[in-house]
Design a protein around this motif. Sequence first.
Motif, short mmCIF file in Angstrom:
data_model
loop_
_atom_site.label_atom_id
_atom_site.label_comp_id
_atom_site.label_asym_id
_atom_site.label_seq_id
_atom_site.Cartn_x
_atom_site.Cartn_y
_atom_site.Cartn_z
N ALA A 141 0.83 -1.20 0.00
CA ALA A 141 0.00 0.00 0.00
C ALA A 141 0.87 1.26 0.00
CB ALA A 141 -0.93 0.00 1.21
N PHE A 142 1.95 1.23 0.78
CA PHE A 142 2.84 2.39 0.85
C PHE A 142 3.58 2.56 -0.47
CE2 PHE A 142 6.97 4.38 1.80
CZ PHE A 142 6.54 5.55 2.42
N TYR A 143 4.09 1.48 -1.03
CA TYR A 143 4.83 1.58 -2.29
C TYR A 143 3.94 2.07 -3.42
CZ TYR A 143 8.14 0.32 -5.99
OH TYR A 143 9.00 0.36 -7.07
N LEU A 144 2.68 1.69 -3.40
CA LEU A 144 1.74 2.18 -4.42
C LEU A 144 1.57 3.70 -4.29
CD1 LEU A 144 -0.13 1.43 -6.74
CD2 LEU A 144 -1.92 0.93 -5.06
N ARG A 145 1.48 4.20 -3.07
CA ARG A 145 1.41 5.65 -2.86
C ARG A 145 2.68 6.33 -3.39
NH1 ARG A 145 0.44 7.20 3.19
NH2 ARG A 145 0.64 9.31 2.29
N VAL A 146 3.81 5.71 -3.15
CA VAL A 146 5.08 6.26 -3.63
C VAL A 146 5.09 6.35 -5.15
CG1 VAL A 146 7.55 5.74 -3.85
CG2 VAL A 146 6.43 5.54 -1.62
N LEU A 147 4.69 5.28 -5.81
CA LEU A 147 4.68 5.25 -7.27
C LEU A 147 3.74 6.32 -7.83
CD1 LEU A 147 4.58 1.39 -7.88
CD2 LEU A 147 6.54 2.91 -8.23
N ILE A 174 2.19 0.50 -11.47
CA ILE A 174 0.93 0.81 -10.79
C ILE A 174 -0.18 -0.12 -11.23
CG2 ILE A 174 -0.88 2.57 -10.56
CD1 ILE A 174 1.42 4.67 -10.65
N ALA A 175 -0.26 -0.35 -12.54
CA ALA A 175 -1.30 -1.25 -13.07
C ALA A 175 -1.12 -2.66 -12.53
CB ALA A 175 -1.24 -1.26 -14.60
N GLN A 176 0.12 -3.12 -12.43
CA GLN A 176 0.38 -4.46 -11.90
C GLN A 176 -0.02 -4.57 -10.43
OE1 GLN A 176 4.56 -4.87 -12.82
NE2 GLN A 176 4.17 -5.70 -14.86
N MET A 177 0.26 -3.52 -9.66
CA MET A 177 -0.06 -3.55 -8.24
C MET A 177 -1.56 -3.41 -7.98
SD MET A 177 3.06 -1.63 -6.27
CE MET A 177 2.58 -2.42 -4.74
N GLU A 178 -2.22 -2.67 -8.86
CA GLU A 178 -3.66 -2.51 -8.70
C GLU A 178 -4.42 -3.75 -9.15
OE1 GLU A 178 -4.16 2.35 -9.07
OE2 GLU A 178 -4.32 1.10 -10.87
N GLY A 179 -3.71 -4.60 -9.87
CA GLY A 179 -4.27 -5.89 -10.27
C GLY A 179 -5.36 -5.83 -11.29
N ILE A 187 11.29 10.63 -18.32
CA ILE A 187 11.91 9.48 -18.97
C ILE A 187 13.00 8.81 -18.15
CG2 ILE A 187 11.42 10.37 -21.28
CD1 ILE A 187 14.32 11.22 -21.53
N VAL A 188 13.48 9.48 -17.07
CA VAL A 188 14.48 8.84 -16.23
C VAL A 188 13.84 7.65 -15.51
CG1 VAL A 188 14.08 10.28 -14.19
CG2 VAL A 188 16.33 9.26 -14.56
N THR A 189 14.60 6.59 -15.30
CA THR A 189 14.08 5.38 -14.66
C THR A 189 13.72 5.64 -13.20
OG1 THR A 189 15.48 4.03 -16.10
CG2 THR A 189 14.58 2.97 -14.13
N PRO A 190 12.51 5.27 -12.77
CA PRO A 190 11.43 4.67 -13.55
C PRO A 190 10.67 5.74 -14.35
CG PRO A 190 10.75 4.86 -11.26
CD PRO A 190 12.17 5.33 -11.32
N ALA A 191 10.61 5.54 -15.66
CA ALA A 191 9.96 6.48 -16.56
C ALA A 191 8.45 6.46 -16.38
CB ALA A 191 10.32 6.14 -18.01
N THR A 192 7.79 7.44 -16.99
CA THR A 192 6.33 7.53 -16.90
C THR A 192 5.66 6.21 -17.27
OG1 THR A 192 6.41 9.90 -17.39
CG2 THR A 192 4.30 8.77 -17.73
N LYS A 193 6.06 5.63 -18.39
CA LYS A 193 5.44 4.37 -18.83
C LYS A 193 5.76 3.22 -17.88
CE LYS A 193 9.24 4.10 -22.17
NZ LYS A 193 9.58 4.25 -23.61
N HIS A 194 6.98 3.21 -17.32
CA HIS A 194 7.37 2.18 -16.36
C HIS A 194 6.53 2.31 -15.09
CE1 HIS A 194 11.07 -0.01 -14.37
NE2 HIS A 194 9.92 -0.63 -14.14
N LEU A 195 6.36 3.54 -14.62
CA LEU A 195 5.54 3.78 -13.43
C LEU A 195 4.10 3.34 -13.65
CD1 LEU A 195 6.97 7.31 -12.60
CD2 LEU A 195 7.11 5.33 -11.07
N LYS A 196 3.55 3.67 -14.80
CA LYS A 196 2.17 3.28 -15.10
C LYS A 196 2.05 1.76 -15.14
CE LYS A 196 0.58 7.41 -17.58
NZ LYS A 196 -0.71 7.58 -16.88
N MET A 197 3.06 1.08 -15.67
CA MET A 197 3.05 -0.39 -15.71
C MET A 197 3.07 -0.95 -14.29
SD MET A 197 5.89 -3.01 -17.32
CE MET A 197 6.98 -2.83 -15.89
#
Length: 369
Positions: A302-308, A364-369, A352-362
């Motif tokens: 839950a905390f890591y999801l808030r961070v992302l 978040i989507a994985q954690m939200e299931g 674009i720096v790691t984690p990039a926008t697309k990486h972050l969205k990926m």
Amino acid sequence: MNVATSLTAYDFDEIDRISREDLASIVQKIDDERIYAEDIMRAYGKAGAYGTHVGGIEGEVDLTSAILSMARASEECLSTGFCVWCQDTLAWYISSSDNDFLKTEILPKVIKGEALGGTGMSNPMKAMGEIEKMRLKGERVEGGYKVKGLLPWVSNLVEDGYFGTMFHVDVEGEESPKRVMAIFHAGWEGIKLKLDHDFVAMGGTATCNVQCRDVFVPDEYILGDPAMEFVKRIRPGFTILQCGMAAGIIKNCIELIEQVEAPLGHVNRYLDKQASDLRADYDALVAEVLELCKTPYDLSDAFYLRVLRARLRGGELAMEAAHWAQLHMGARGYVTQGAAQRRLREAYFIGIVTPATKHLKMLIAQMEG
């Protein structure tokens, strides 16, 4: 106990002075000539910028002061703000580990800015997300590992600097290799650095291609073996800290908009976003980030999801603020040495720096299931 307590006192007034006077005076040179502000990076260390978040997993650690220092540098120059993040992250890796050798021998030098360095985790983080393949491979030898491969980008890296990274090691009887994380020294035999200046901004970040040819990494420099539990420990702080870059550039973009309110406000008022709109978004972002700063070792999903989500919002708001700053300033910000066009180029780096926008969205989507 905070390792830095007896080493460097935190002096935000001095960090502010360095940023306002020393850094601001060479920002254009950094952008045009792609010079690395090494003296300023070392001065920040003397002012305590890198020593407020290194209390370790058992300490009372708050990232607030580290974020504020990074944001102050980023208000003037994102290249230097990014280098501050690199230095902070190197200290974060070591202080978060159980490695007493690194904490005793290397961390004090990093905190004081005597040893500079950063993070070679862009490729490993992408590899863990199955975005690209791991670039470094290790082999177990007596007393450590022998590592070979090429890391495309490691920033804030000088010839006698340090960086943290990860490599794969094949394990007999296992289908998948294990991951090992360690601190490398750029001066070790078999390491070759080549400066990479091809970016449209951020050229003054001492970003190198790092070639490793059978580099011996002693056991004393290992952070995690296997690495995944250690990665889970450091990833919230690693990610939160990047919000300091976003906060600094957003604040400055709001100020750029306010600077042209008197001469151009009569027409700029028709633009969709005003300084007050962006400031409300900025205040909400900063409030969330500073709340997250209080518990960077919270390992809950839950905390890591808030961070992302905060990191994603920071990048998006940085790009948005820079976009509106350019439109508000108009032609006066679109000239060769215009602040708005420089901030626009820099803001996209946060996206674009790691984690990039697309990486972050990926993620978040994985954690939200």
